[in-house]
Design a protein around this motif. Structure first.
Motif, PDB file in Angstrom:
ATOM      1  N   ALA A  31       6.002  -4.209  67.321  1.00 51.14           N
ATOM      2  CA  ALA A  31       6.481  -2.976  67.954  1.00 51.14           C
ATOM      3  C   ALA A  31       7.723  -3.197  68.792  1.00 51.14           C
ATOM      4  O   ALA A  31       8.581  -2.320  68.896  1.00 51.14           O
ATOM      5  CB  ALA A  31       5.370  -2.365  68.800  1.00 51.14           C
ATOM      6  N   ASP A  32       7.833  -4.398  69.400  1.00 46.49           N
ATOM      7  CA  ASP A  32       8.988  -4.642  70.258  1.00 46.49           C
ATOM      8  C   ASP A  32      10.231  -5.073  69.480  1.00 46.49           C
ATOM      9  O   ASP A  32      11.254  -5.402  70.066  1.00 46.49           O
ATOM     10  CB  ASP A  32       8.661  -5.674  71.330  1.00 46.49           C
ATOM     11  CG  ASP A  32       8.224  -7.017  70.757  1.00 46.49           C
ATOM     12  OD1 ASP A  32       8.176  -7.145  69.522  1.00 46.49           O
ATOM     13  OD2 ASP A  32       7.917  -7.921  71.549  1.00 46.49           O
ATOM     14  N   LYS A  33      10.150  -5.071  68.151  1.00 50.69           N
ATOM     15  CA  LYS A  33      11.310  -5.420  67.331  1.00 50.69           C
ATOM     16  C   LYS A  33      12.078  -4.183  66.846  1.00 50.69           C
ATOM     17  O   LYS A  33      12.930  -4.294  65.969  1.00 50.69           O
ATOM     18  CB  LYS A  33      10.892  -6.269  66.132  1.00 50.69           C
ATOM     19  CG  LYS A  33      10.699  -7.743  66.477  1.00 50.69           C
ATOM     20  CD  LYS A  33      10.928  -8.613  65.264  1.00 50.69           C
ATOM     21  CE  LYS A  33      11.012 -10.080  65.654  1.00 50.69           C
ATOM     22  NZ  LYS A  33      11.357 -10.938  64.521  1.00 50.69           N
ATOM     23  N   PHE A  34      11.769  -3.018  67.431  1.00 48.59           N
ATOM     24  CA  PHE A  34      12.477  -1.800  67.054  1.00 48.59           C
ATOM     25  C   PHE A  34      13.306  -1.298  68.222  1.00 48.59           C
ATOM     26  O   PHE A  34      12.858  -1.269  69.364  1.00 48.59           O
ATOM     27  CB  PHE A  34      11.501  -0.715  66.613  1.00 48.59           C
ATOM     28  CG  PHE A  34      10.693  -1.100  65.415  1.00 48.59           C
ATOM     29  CD1 PHE A  34      11.288  -1.282  64.185  1.00 48.59           C
ATOM     30  CD2 PHE A  34       9.322  -1.302  65.520  1.00 48.59           C
ATOM     31  CE1 PHE A  34      10.554  -1.648  63.076  1.00 48.59           C
ATOM     32  CE2 PHE A  34       8.568  -1.664  64.418  1.00 48.59           C
ATOM     33  CZ  PHE A  34       9.193  -1.847  63.192  1.00 48.59           C
ATOM     34  N   PHE A  35      14.517  -0.882  67.903  1.00 44.90           N
ATOM     35  CA  PHE A  35      15.401  -0.295  68.902  1.00 44.90           C
ATOM     36  C   PHE A  35      15.170   1.204  69.013  1.00 44.90           C
ATOM     37  O   PHE A  35      15.211   1.778  70.096  1.00 44.90           O
ATOM     38  CB  PHE A  35      16.863  -0.580  68.527  1.00 44.90           C
ATOM     39  CG  PHE A  35      17.865   0.038  69.451  1.00 44.90           C
ATOM     40  CD1 PHE A  35      18.137  -0.531  70.680  1.00 44.90           C
ATOM     41  CD2 PHE A  35      18.538   1.200  69.088  1.00 44.90           C
ATOM     42  CE1 PHE A  35      19.059   0.049  71.544  1.00 44.90           C
ATOM     43  CE2 PHE A  35      19.464   1.777  69.933  1.00 44.90           C
ATOM     44  CZ  PHE A  35      19.726   1.201  71.165  1.00 44.90           C
TER      45      PHE A  35
ATOM     46  N   LEU B  58      14.996   3.903  60.758  1.00 43.85           N
ATOM     47  CA  LEU B  58      14.221   3.010  61.612  1.00 43.85           C
ATOM     48  C   LEU B  58      15.187   1.890  61.980  1.00 43.85           C
ATOM     49  O   LEU B  58      15.682   1.173  61.101  1.00 43.85           O
ATOM     50  CB  LEU B  58      13.012   2.462  60.866  1.00 43.85           C
ATOM     51  CG  LEU B  58      12.117   1.478  61.625  1.00 43.85           C
ATOM     52  CD1 LEU B  58      11.490   2.141  62.846  1.00 43.85           C
ATOM     53  CD2 LEU B  58      11.033   0.919  60.703  1.00 43.85           C
ATOM     54  N   ILE B  59      15.487   1.739  63.257  1.00 41.54           N
ATOM     55  CA  ILE B  59      16.506   0.788  63.696  1.00 41.54           C
ATOM     56  C   ILE B  59      15.839  -0.398  64.370  1.00 41.54           C
ATOM     57  O   ILE B  59      15.070  -0.232  65.319  1.00 41.54           O
ATOM     58  CB  ILE B  59      17.507   1.453  64.645  1.00 41.54           C
ATOM     59  CG1 ILE B  59      18.151   2.668  63.957  1.00 41.54           C
ATOM     60  CG2 ILE B  59      18.589   0.453  65.065  1.00 41.54           C
ATOM     61  CD1 ILE B  59      19.110   3.423  64.837  1.00 41.54           C
ATOM     62  N   PHE B  60      16.122  -1.571  63.869  1.00 37.84           N
ATOM     63  CA  PHE B  60      15.538  -2.794  64.405  1.00 37.84           C
ATOM     64  C   PHE B  60      16.317  -3.251  65.631  1.00 37.84           C
ATOM     65  O   PHE B  60      17.429  -2.784  65.886  1.00 37.84           O
ATOM     66  CB  PHE B  60      15.515  -3.879  63.327  1.00 37.84           C
ATOM     67  CG  PHE B  60      14.531  -3.604  62.221  1.00 37.84           C
ATOM     68  CD1 PHE B  60      13.349  -4.313  62.132  1.00 37.84           C
ATOM     69  CD2 PHE B  60      14.780  -2.615  61.273  1.00 37.84           C
ATOM     70  CE1 PHE B  60      12.438  -4.057  61.122  1.00 37.84           C
ATOM     71  CE2 PHE B  60      13.874  -2.345  60.259  1.00 37.84           C
ATOM     72  CZ  PHE B  60      12.691  -3.072  60.187  1.00 37.84           C
ATOM     73  N   SER B  61      15.742  -4.161  66.391  1.00 41.65           N
ATOM     74  CA  SER B  61      16.362  -4.570  67.656  1.00 41.65           C
ATOM     75  C   SER B  61      16.865  -6.003  67.648  1.00 41.65           C
ATOM     76  O   SER B  61      17.317  -6.498  68.676  1.00 41.65           O
ATOM     77  CB  SER B  61      15.363  -4.400  68.806  1.00 41.65           C
ATOM     78  OG  SER B  61      14.248  -5.248  68.629  1.00 41.65           O
ATOM     79  N   GLU B  62      16.796  -6.678  66.488  1.00 43.17           N
ATOM     80  CA  GLU B  62      17.280  -8.044  66.406  1.00 43.17           C
ATOM     81  C   GLU B  62      18.131  -8.220  65.157  1.00 43.17           C
ATOM     82  O   GLU B  62      17.842  -7.647  64.106  1.00 43.17           O
ATOM     83  CB  GLU B  62      16.116  -9.038  66.385  1.00 43.17           C
ATOM     84  CG  GLU B  62      15.292  -9.040  67.668  1.00 43.17           C
ATOM     85  CD  GLU B  62      14.178 -10.056  67.630  1.00 43.17           C
ATOM     86  OE1 GLU B  62      14.135 -10.864  66.665  1.00 43.17           O
ATOM     87  OE2 GLU B  62      13.342 -10.061  68.559  1.00 43.17           O
TER      88      GLU B  62
ATOM     89  N   ALA C  30      21.373  -0.603  55.996  1.00 40.63           N
ATOM     90  CA  ALA C  30      22.711  -0.295  56.503  1.00 40.63           C
ATOM     91  C   ALA C  30      23.046  -1.124  57.730  1.00 40.63           C
ATOM     92  O   ALA C  30      22.199  -1.782  58.312  1.00 40.63           O
ATOM     93  CB  ALA C  30      22.813   1.193  56.813  1.00 40.63           C
ATOM     94  N   ASN C  31      24.328  -1.058  58.103  1.00 45.63           N
ATOM     95  CA  ASN C  31      24.886  -1.844  59.205  1.00 45.63           C
ATOM     96  C   ASN C  31      24.829  -3.342  58.887  1.00 45.63           C
ATOM     97  O   ASN C  31      24.504  -4.164  59.740  1.00 45.63           O
ATOM     98  CB  ASN C  31      24.168  -1.556  60.527  1.00 45.63           C
ATOM     99  CG  ASN C  31      25.006  -1.955  61.733  1.00 45.63           C
ATOM    100  OD1 ASN C  31      26.211  -1.780  61.751  1.00 45.63           O
ATOM    101  ND2 ASN C  31      24.357  -2.502  62.742  1.00 45.63           N
ATOM    102  N   LEU C  32      25.184  -3.675  57.657  1.00 46.48           N
ATOM    103  CA  LEU C  32      25.164  -5.071  57.220  1.00 46.48           C
ATOM    104  C   LEU C  32      26.522  -5.738  57.453  1.00 46.48           C
ATOM    105  O   LEU C  32      27.540  -5.074  57.635  1.00 46.48           O
ATOM    106  CB  LEU C  32      24.807  -5.142  55.734  1.00 46.48           C
ATOM    107  CG  LEU C  32      23.469  -4.517  55.330  1.00 46.48           C
ATOM    108  CD1 LEU C  32      23.278  -4.648  53.814  1.00 46.48           C
ATOM    109  CD2 LEU C  32      22.296  -5.143  56.073  1.00 46.48           C
TER     110      LEU C  32
ATOM    111  N   PHE D  10      22.202  -4.287  64.591  1.00 49.31           N
ATOM    112  CA  PHE D  10      20.824  -4.046  64.210  1.00 49.31           C
ATOM    113  C   PHE D  10      20.744  -3.384  62.838  1.00 49.31           C
ATOM    114  O   PHE D  10      21.557  -2.521  62.503  1.00 49.31           O
ATOM    115  CB  PHE D  10      20.125  -3.139  65.233  1.00 49.31           C
ATOM    116  CG  PHE D  10      20.141  -3.654  66.646  1.00 49.31           C
ATOM    117  CD1 PHE D  10      20.221  -5.014  66.905  1.00 49.31           C
ATOM    118  CD2 PHE D  10      20.075  -2.775  67.703  1.00 49.31           C
ATOM    119  CE1 PHE D  10      20.222  -5.493  68.209  1.00 49.31           C
ATOM    120  CE2 PHE D  10      20.075  -3.234  69.016  1.00 49.31           C
ATOM    121  CZ  PHE D  10      20.152  -4.600  69.266  1.00 49.31           C
ATOM    122  N   LEU D  11      19.748  -3.772  62.078  1.00 48.68           N
ATOM    123  CA  LEU D  11      19.522  -3.170  60.767  1.00 48.68           C
ATOM    124  C   LEU D  11      19.102  -1.713  60.908  1.00 48.68           C
ATOM    125  O   LEU D  11      18.218  -1.373  61.679  1.00 48.68           O
ATOM    126  CB  LEU D  11      18.429  -3.941  60.021  1.00 48.68           C
ATOM    127  CG  LEU D  11      17.964  -3.322  58.695  1.00 48.68           C
ATOM    128  CD1 LEU D  11      19.088  -3.361  57.657  1.00 48.68           C
ATOM    129  CD2 LEU D  11      16.715  -4.030  58.177  1.00 48.68           C
TER     130      LEU D  11
END
Length: 293
Positions: free
Chosen positions: A35-39, A54-58, A105-107, A142-143
């Motif tokens: 859960a803490d890996k999402f922005f 869904l935006i990741f945080s790492e 996206a955001n690669l 972030f992905l």
């Protein structure tokens, strides 16, 4: 504005979603997801729209979530798809069975896997690229992950088709207020005498988490339920489907509050019941007793 009326869709449980989406789950597009890996989550407020990502945080390697065919590789801002809401930056688009498509996206353009051009067939876990700064996140590497139902042209909440992550982001049910048709707000924690009429019900918005569904009831009868399983593009705006299409300006009229639904309060002693549910089925509820004159 409120757009065209529609019938309420029975998409309020993961079991019900199986009627529209395949009976399997994708793998996560990054390793060791929690859960803490999402922005930020699907359905969250994002500038003047509703997030379809869904935006990741790492910053990590992005991987294909399932077997499929790479149909498109977009570099930087060369986006030729007129119904994608966000600026994808460098992105890989993979087509899967059952008319589903995943978008990464955001690669980082320089780190794209060159094998994707030679052989567009991918399997679950195929490396696509590390994340970069090519999309509208600017400084955040972030992905951005999206799932599209191409048959119905809807964005699908990735949490529906992904393996459970254990403990989810904690939802809160605070700052409850009613707004009448003239724009006046009533804070239910302090105001117990309210005029009869139609109201929008709001809760305090969380900056990250979004409920799977929200329900509002008056005197035990459900008035409305909002479900964040899909987003529909209507008149070039993303909208949540319920009894109506709710666009971003209605769902999030400002940065502080989030719509839960609409109710009608008749004269007398009324009970307003509110319920929010996360994707694991954990519920939180509040009940207010008000005098309606």
């Amino acid at each position: 504005m409120k757009l065209n009326k529609i019938k309420k869709l029975p998409l309020f449980a993961i079991i019900a979603c199986a009627c529209l989406f395949p009976l399997f789950t994708f793998e996560w597009p990054q390793e060791n997801v929690s859960a803490d890996k999402f922005f930020s989550f699907f359905g969250q407020k994002r500038e003047s729209t509703i997030s379809n990502s869904l935006i990741f945080s790492e910053s990590e390697m992005a991987k294909s979530t399932d077997n499929g065919i790479v149909t498109t590789i977009i570099t930087e801002h060369e986006d030729g798809f007129n119904w994608f809401e966000s600026t994808l930056g460098t992105a890989v688009i993979v087509s899967h069975e059952d008319s589903l498509m995943t978008i990464y996206a955001n690669l980082d353009t320089e780190e794209l896997n060159p094998e994707l051009i030679k052989n567009p067939e991918v399997t679950a876990g195929t490396n696509l690229s590390t994340t970069g700064n090519s999309a509208w996140q600017e400084s955040q590497s972030f992905l951005e992950f999206q799932i599209v139902d191409t048959k119905n042209k809807k964005y699908v909440n990735p949490l529906i088709l992904m393996p459970r992550i254990g403990k989810e982001e904690t939802l809160t049910l605070t700052g409850i207020s009613l707004q009448n048709k003239f724009g006046k707000f009533y804070e239910l924690d302090t105001q117990k005498n309210i005029p009869a009429g139609f109201y929008k019900v709001f809760r305090k918005r969380q900056s990250k988490a979004v409920p799977y569904k929200t329900s509002v009831l008056v005197n035990g009868a459900e008035s409305e339920r909002l479900s964040f399983d899909t987003l529909k593009q209507e008149e070039n705006q993303l909208a949540v489907e319920s009894q109506s299409y709710y666009i971003a300006s209605e769902l999030y009229p400002n940065d502080e509050i989030m719509l839960m639904g609409e109710i009608y309060l008749p004269h007398g002693k009324d009970t307003i019941s509110l319920l929010i549910t996360d994707f694991s089925g954990i519920e939180k509820s509040r009940i207010y007793n008000v005098t309606v004159y």
